[in-house]
Design an enzyme around this catalytic site. Structure first.
Site, PDB file in Angstrom:
ATOM      1  N   CYS A 365       0.855  -1.186   0.000  1.00 13.06           N
ATOM      2  CA  CYS A 365       0.000   0.000   0.000  1.00 13.06           C
ATOM      3  C   CYS A 365       0.888   1.232   0.000  1.00 13.06           C
ATOM      4  O   CYS A 365       1.974   1.220   0.564  1.00 13.06           O
ATOM      5  CB  CYS A 365      -0.874   0.028   1.252  1.00 13.06           C
ATOM      6  SG  CYS A 365      -2.176  -1.192   1.211  1.00 13.06           S
ATOM      7  N   TYR A 377       5.399  14.608  -3.276  1.00 12.42           N
ATOM      8  CA  TYR A 377       5.892  13.614  -2.323  1.00 12.42           C
ATOM      9  C   TYR A 377       5.661  12.188  -2.828  1.00 12.42           C
ATOM     10  O   TYR A 377       6.447  11.289  -2.561  1.00 12.42           O
ATOM     11  CB  TYR A 377       5.224  13.787  -0.959  1.00 12.42           C
ATOM     12  CG  TYR A 377       5.715  14.983  -0.186  1.00 12.42           C
ATOM     13  CD1 TYR A 377       6.996  14.981   0.362  1.00 12.42           C
ATOM     14  CD2 TYR A 377       4.914  16.097   0.006  1.00 12.42           C
ATOM     15  CE1 TYR A 377       7.454  16.082   1.084  1.00 12.42           C
ATOM     16  CE2 TYR A 377       5.353  17.200   0.718  1.00 12.42           C
ATOM     17  CZ  TYR A 377       6.625  17.183   1.263  1.00 12.42           C
ATOM     18  OH  TYR A 377       7.073  18.259   1.968  1.00 12.42           O
ATOM     19  N   ARG A 379       5.907  11.024  -5.730  1.00  8.22           N
ATOM     20  CA  ARG A 379       6.985  10.622  -6.615  1.00  8.22           C
ATOM     21  C   ARG A 379       8.194  10.161  -5.808  1.00  8.22           C
ATOM     22  O   ARG A 379       8.855   9.182  -6.151  1.00  8.22           O
ATOM     23  CB  ARG A 379       7.371  11.797  -7.511  1.00  8.22           C
ATOM     24  CG  ARG A 379       8.371  11.425  -8.600  1.00  8.22           C
ATOM     25  CD  ARG A 379       8.967  12.624  -9.290  1.00  8.22           C
ATOM     26  NE  ARG A 379       8.049  13.328 -10.173  1.00  8.22           N
ATOM     27  CZ  ARG A 379       7.435  14.468  -9.875  1.00  8.22           C
ATOM     28  NH1 ARG A 379       7.638  15.026  -8.685  1.00  8.22           N
ATOM     29  NH2 ARG A 379       6.639  15.047 -10.736  1.00  8.22           N
ATOM     30  N   GLU A 399       1.609  -3.668  -5.718  1.00  8.27           N
ATOM     31  CA  GLU A 399       0.520  -4.636  -5.644  1.00  8.27           C
ATOM     32  C   GLU A 399      -0.743  -4.029  -6.253  1.00  8.27           C
ATOM     33  O   GLU A 399      -1.012  -2.846  -6.117  1.00  8.27           O
ATOM     34  CB  GLU A 399       0.287  -4.993  -4.163  1.00  8.27           C
ATOM     35  CG  GLU A 399      -0.615  -6.182  -3.939  1.00  8.27           C
ATOM     36  CD  GLU A 399      -0.789  -6.484  -2.456  1.00  8.27           C
ATOM     37  OE1 GLU A 399       0.221  -6.447  -1.720  1.00  8.27           O
ATOM     38  OE2 GLU A 399      -1.925  -6.760  -2.042  1.00  8.27           O
TER      39      GLU A 399
END
Ligand SMILES: [Zn+2]
Lengths: 509, 576
Positions: A365, A377, A379, A399
């Site tokens: 996540c 941020y 990136r 995921e």
């Protein structure tokens, strides 16, 4: 749950004019949103001091834009689509599967995300009207509209609301019985529905429910509805987007408080203030892996720091629809990005990562907290995840499923990096392979290809595959580079891939 | 663009791809984009088509001015600087940190508005000094909550309320005497709060799995334990590890108890030291006063003579000895330390707070007592032993009589001695075993048969030829006759004419230590299955006295010839 609002369902529903009294959960009505009327499914209904309110999920809008609307915003001059007990059942089953995933499917996946159910035959695609998508609607009035009133009685709301739609008369053959859980659910539903029989009218069903004692709201419906109104966190008040399983008592509060450093939660100002006098944490409780003038990264072990990581998950669940808190945090590492001032290292965002991912994911996540979004941020977080993969000498991929915002961030990171690489190639007049791009960027070849395709750069020309860079992209890239966006300096990373013992594998930590 | 269908070769990731700019390729020959139709986004299908996302994806650029709308955060109106008043220290090196949240938040109970109201009321009318502070209130509440969680983990279900008495242990561990005065009052308040909350913790907590069927449906149940992976191979190892951990836990608990006791001991010692020094000061004062006033009585009350005190010291001494057994030796050589003949004013204090003085004598007395006790014990045991042996016949006259003529060294080994496992049938074989009627006890099957040729002297002379150095020839010869050896001497006679039954015609008593018999038995392979039973059903030969002191079995009967009997006899032979 899928965000798959029933507002787009193809199955024919009964339509007729409704009144404020008869309209109920499960109905699809025209509701005012951003100055226009939009189809919306009513998920819940509550009566407060200021009158009746409906929790609406808007057609083709992400769930984070769901909101409680007062009666006046519902258009009662238009016909309302009534819930169709027979046709909607299968969906209900799937919805539950999403919110409380079956042990089987999750045990196999063991991720921090709800398993994606990509049903290829969804008819929704046909109902998209992309032509409408010309001008995006800027966010306008949500904070003002947020409900500030407590839900009075839980059983009162349960009585009339979504139970109606959740109560199956005949679960039927359409039920998706692809796994055990669903079939159990089906049995249960049939059992519940037995007493109702076929001949009851909708009102009778509701009445039956009211007296039968099973007044609790359908769990799948509960998790579709945002339960925390407002969160005090650091210097900001945040408005949650999605459901998060904080203690149920907290959902009764207008405002909950979260300590910025230990992430403990409080339902009242007094205990929060008391806590602040005692709490000594000034940064995430782990080792710092990276530091520059702008940000720091910390590595937190879910097993060692169970409380902190659980708190982080609860917090981030409010902003991540597909995150699941079904299982504990033990098998994950959390990489937390902070920015520093005199008060301490403030959490900006984080990503979690399985200690051992069977699917080779390097991110489970990923979230930038809302108060830090749109500042670049995301990136940095993504870059850090790939830098770690590079050190591990692995290729990584996030995921699935990605959220809309996640997809955009990743697309942007991927495109920028691939573009830089192949623009340089073009200048040197060199050829390049997908594999080489993938290795240089620690990205999986699939992600590379998908990005190339999304940017329409992968071309089949004269019997040969070629990469063609559109002029538009070259210009955009040159312009973006002038902006001097921040990047991480890989040389500053002090990190060795953690090794987990055989024992920890045995116990599935 | 051509109308004919372009057949794509599947793109291999290892294919070298030329990289061109759009302007480097003829737009007319811009043949086709591969896979234009479907690009996997990784977004869940239903959401992929959401309005805001699609509008951005359609723009299909690297950067886009469009944004997906989200509920925006607001500046909070809390007093941030006040709440977050701690300042972070600048470090050059990267931070390393492993403390947990629990270790960083101090007292885990945070008082609520309701608590604050109660506390204000509770403190009203009390003097500043005796008011209960917020910190202390929280410590008490934390203590109650923790104990309740530990002692009544299912309180929500079984409605168990931990009684005040059960809290005492935990309260004592707070180790704060001033808190004890408030504990009962706060306990009552805590109990009401708890009841109001439905016997749940006062602070709402997360919903963890209850292992009921409702768990799966409940979106509030979170952070479930993951099912442990099936690892059959290692299950045994896991069990062992589990056992080890349990043992470790036990041992650590023991160590903890030991530490607690020694802490008590040290406290007692300190107390004793303080008292000792106080007494000394007082005495010094008395002495000074005496000198000043010119009183000249003897100074007996200035030395340690009080009985109670002495006892205390003995107790201490014993405790110390228990803890450190080796210390005992150090004390032992001086049990004769006597109180000095002349009154001594200065009581030298040993580092372990014991005075060298008269107490020692008492200790040595104690030792003497102990020795006495031991001696008495031994005597009574001797007595016991004698009573056990009453009415038993002692056959231990000559248990180790030297072997006479038939000794091995005098005889040559029989070269072709292959004895059959089942000895030849003899007259005795046919006879029923009457061991039981003879009172020889639990089915004792005694050694019965031997090869006749071994028992009786060999009828023929035996010879052996050896070839020595230089081809010399040696003939060794074995005697024609050897006397039967009677190891137990005349005692055999005692049963010579005994007979319990008329049918019993022949009872042969034999010596198990007879070398010939030994030799024979050594050749009999013992079936392994019989080894154990044989040892257990041990038969004593006549004259053998078991270590218990009682003579167990009178005669050894002969008259059986079964392999089992052989086995027994062998076992008997080898271990006697
Ligand atoms: Zn804190």
């Amino acid at each position: 749950m899928t965000g798959d609002s029933r507002a787009t369902s193809e199955s024919p529903r009964q339509k007729s004019i409704a009144t404020p009294e008869t309209i109920c959960a499960g109905c699809i009505a025209m509701v005012e949103k951003d100055g226009g009327y939009r189809r919306a499914e009513i998920l819940s209904k509550k009566t407060t001091k200021s009158g009746t309110q409906f929790y609406c999920n808007f057609d083709q809008f992400n769930k984070r834009l769901d909101e409680w609307v007062p009666l006046v915003r519902v258009d009662f001059t238009k016909e309302v689509e009534w819930p169709n007990p027979d046709k909607d059942k299968p969906k209900e089953g799937k919805g539950k599967k999403g919110s409380a995933p079956s042990k089987k499917s999750v045990a196999l996946k063991k991720g921090q995300k709800r398993p994606s159910k990509a049903s290829k035959n969804s008819k929704r695609e046909q109902s998209i009207s992309v032509s409408e998508a010309t001008t995006p609607h800027p966010w306008t009035e949500l904070p003002v509209e947020l409900p500030q009133l407590k839900i009075e009685e839980s059983n009162e709301r349960g009585a009339i609301d979504s139970n109606a739609v959740a109560t199956p008369a005949t679960a039927g053959d359409e039920m998706d019985l692809d796994d055990e859980y669903d079939s159990q659910l089906a049995k249960k539903k049939r059992a519940d529905g037995n007493g109702l029989g076929g001949g009851y009218t909708r009102e009778q069903e509701i009445e039956k429910l009211r007296t039968s004692g099973s007044m609790t709201q359908n769990p799948a419906e509960i998790s579709r509805i945002r339960n925390i109104s407002k969160v005090q966190f650091g210097k900001f008040d945040l408005f949650p987007w999605y459901f998060s399983p904080y203690p149920e008592a907290y959902t009764q509060e207008d405002l909950i408080f979260i300590c910025e450093f230990c992430l403990n939660y409080f339902c009242d100002n007094k205990p929060f203030t008391r806590h602040r006098q005692k709490c000594t944490l000034l940064h995430p409780p782990g080792n710092e892996l990276y530091r520059d003038d702008h940000v720091s990264f910390f590595e937190i072990d879910g097993r060692r720091q169970r409380t902190w990581c659980r708190n982080l998950c609860l917090l981030s669940k409010m902003f991540l629809d597909h995150k699941t808190l079904y299982y504990d945090v033990d098998p994950f590492l959390f990489y937390v990005m902070t920015c520093k001032d005199d008060q301490g290292f403030h959490v900006v965002g984080y990503f979690s990562k399985e200690k051992e991912s069977a699917d080779g994911y390097n991110v489970a996540c990923i979230l930038t907290l809302p108060q830090y979004q749109r500042k670049g941020y995301g990136r940095l977080l993504i870059q850090f995840s790939y830098e770690l993969s590079r050190i591990e000498k692995k290729l990584g991929s996030p995921e699935k499923p990605l959220s809309d915002l996640g997809l955009l961030s990743y697309r942007q990171y991927w495109s920028e990096n691939i573009l830089d690489l192949i623009i340089a190639c073009n200048e040197r007049e060199e050829k390049i392979t997908i594999e080489s791009i993938s290795e240089q960027l620690a990205m999986t070849p699939q992600d590379v290809e998908h990005t190339l395709q999304a940017l329409k750069m992968q071309v089949y020309h004269r019997g040969e595959h070629k990469l063609v860079i559109p002029d538009k992209l070259i210009q955009q890239r040159a312009k973006a580079k002038l902006k001097k966006k921040r990047v991480l300096d890989p040389a500053r990373i002090q990190w060795k891939p953690p090794v987990f013992s055989a024992a920890s594998r045995t116990w599935a930590w | 663009m051509t109308t004919r269908k372009v057949r794509f070769k599947k793109l291999n990731t290892k294919t070298q791809l030329p990289v061109l700019r759009e302007d480097q390729i003829d737009p007319n020959e811009y043949e086709s984009l591969t896979n234009e139709a479907q690009i996997q986004t990784g977004v869940e299908q239903a959401e992929e088509n959401e309005y805001h996302l699609q509008s951005i994806l359609k723009a299909s650029g690297v950067s886009s001015d469009q944004e997906i709308p989200v509920p925006p955060p607001q500046e909070s109106d809390i007093k941030y600087e006040q709440l977050y008043s701690r300042k972070v220290q600048q470090t050059v090196s990267y931070l390393r940190f492993s403390q947990t949240v629990e270790e960083c938040v101090g007292c885990e109970y945070d008082m609520t508005t309701e608590d604050a109201e109660f506390l204000t009321g509770y403190n009203r009318g009390k003097k500043q000094a005796v008011r209960l502070s917020e910190d202390d209130f929280e410590r008490l509440m934390e203590c109650f909550e923790r104990t309740a969680a530990f002692q009544a983990p299912f309180a929500v279900v079984d409605k168990a309320v931990v009684p005040y008495d059960a809290m005492m242990g935990a309260l004592r561990e707070l180790d704060d005497d001033k808190l004890m005065g408030y504990a009962k009052d706060i306990y009552e308040y805590w109990k009401t709060r708890r009841q109001e909350a439905g016997n749940k913790p006062v602070h709402p907590s997360l919903k963890f799995e209850s292992h009921q069927e409702t768990d799966d449906m409940d979106p509030y149940v979170c952070f479930r334990r993951r099912e442990v992976r099936q690892t059959r191979k290692t299950r045994n190892r896991d069990l062992q590890s589990g056992e080890k951990v349990k043992r470790l836990r036990r041992e650590i608990e023991e160590a903890r108890q030991l530490l607690l006791t020694s802490r008590d001991l040290e406290l007692k010692k300190q107390e004793a030291l303080l008292i000792e020094s106080k007494i000394f000061d007082r005495r010094a004062k008395i002495k000074q006063t005496k000198v000043k006033l010119g009183i000249k009585t003897n100074d007996e009350d200035l030395i340690n003579q009080k009985v109670g005190k002495r006892c205390a010291f003995v107790a201490l001494e014993i405790a110390a000895n228990l803890l450190q057994p080796q210390k005992r030796k150090a004390v032992e050589p001086s049990p004769t330390v006597r109180p000095p003949p002349t009154p001594q004013l200065r009581v030298p204090l040993r580092p372990d707070a014991r005075s060298v003085e008269p107490d020692m004598v008492l200790l040595s007395d104690k030792r003497a007592d102990k020795e006495n006790e031991l001696r008495l014990d031994i005597e009574s045991k001797v007595q016991n032993h004698q009573t056990w042996n009453k009415n038993h016949v002692d056959l231990t006259k000559g248990p180790l009589s030297p072997v006479s003529q038939s000794g091995f060294e005098r005889r040559y080994r029989q070269v072709k001695a292959q004895f059959p496992l089942t000895p030849p049938a003899s007259q005795e074989d046919a006879e029923p075993n009457e061991g039981n009627t003879n009172g020889s006890g639990v089915g004792l099957e005694l050694m019965s048969h031997q090869d006749r040729s071994l028992l009786s002297p060999s009828p023929q002379p035996e010879f052996r030829m050896r070839i020595g150095r230089l081809g010399r020839m040696w003939v060794d010869r074995r005697g024609l006759f050897s006397e039967p050896f009677d190891a137990v001497g005349n005692s055999n006679d005692r049963w010579k004419y005994d007979s319990d039954s008329e049918d019993e015609t022949d009872v042969i008593v034999m010596d198990p230590n007879d070398t010939r018999a030994l030799k024979f038995r050594a050749t009999i392979p013992l079936p392994p299955a019989h080894q154990l039973t044989a040892n257990r059903r041990y038969a004593y030969p006549p004259g053998y006295v078991p270590r218990t002191g009682a003579i167990s079995q009178p005669p050894i009967r002969m008259g059986q010839s079964q392999p089992q009997a052989q086995a027994q006899s062998q076992a008997q032979g080898t271990s006697s």
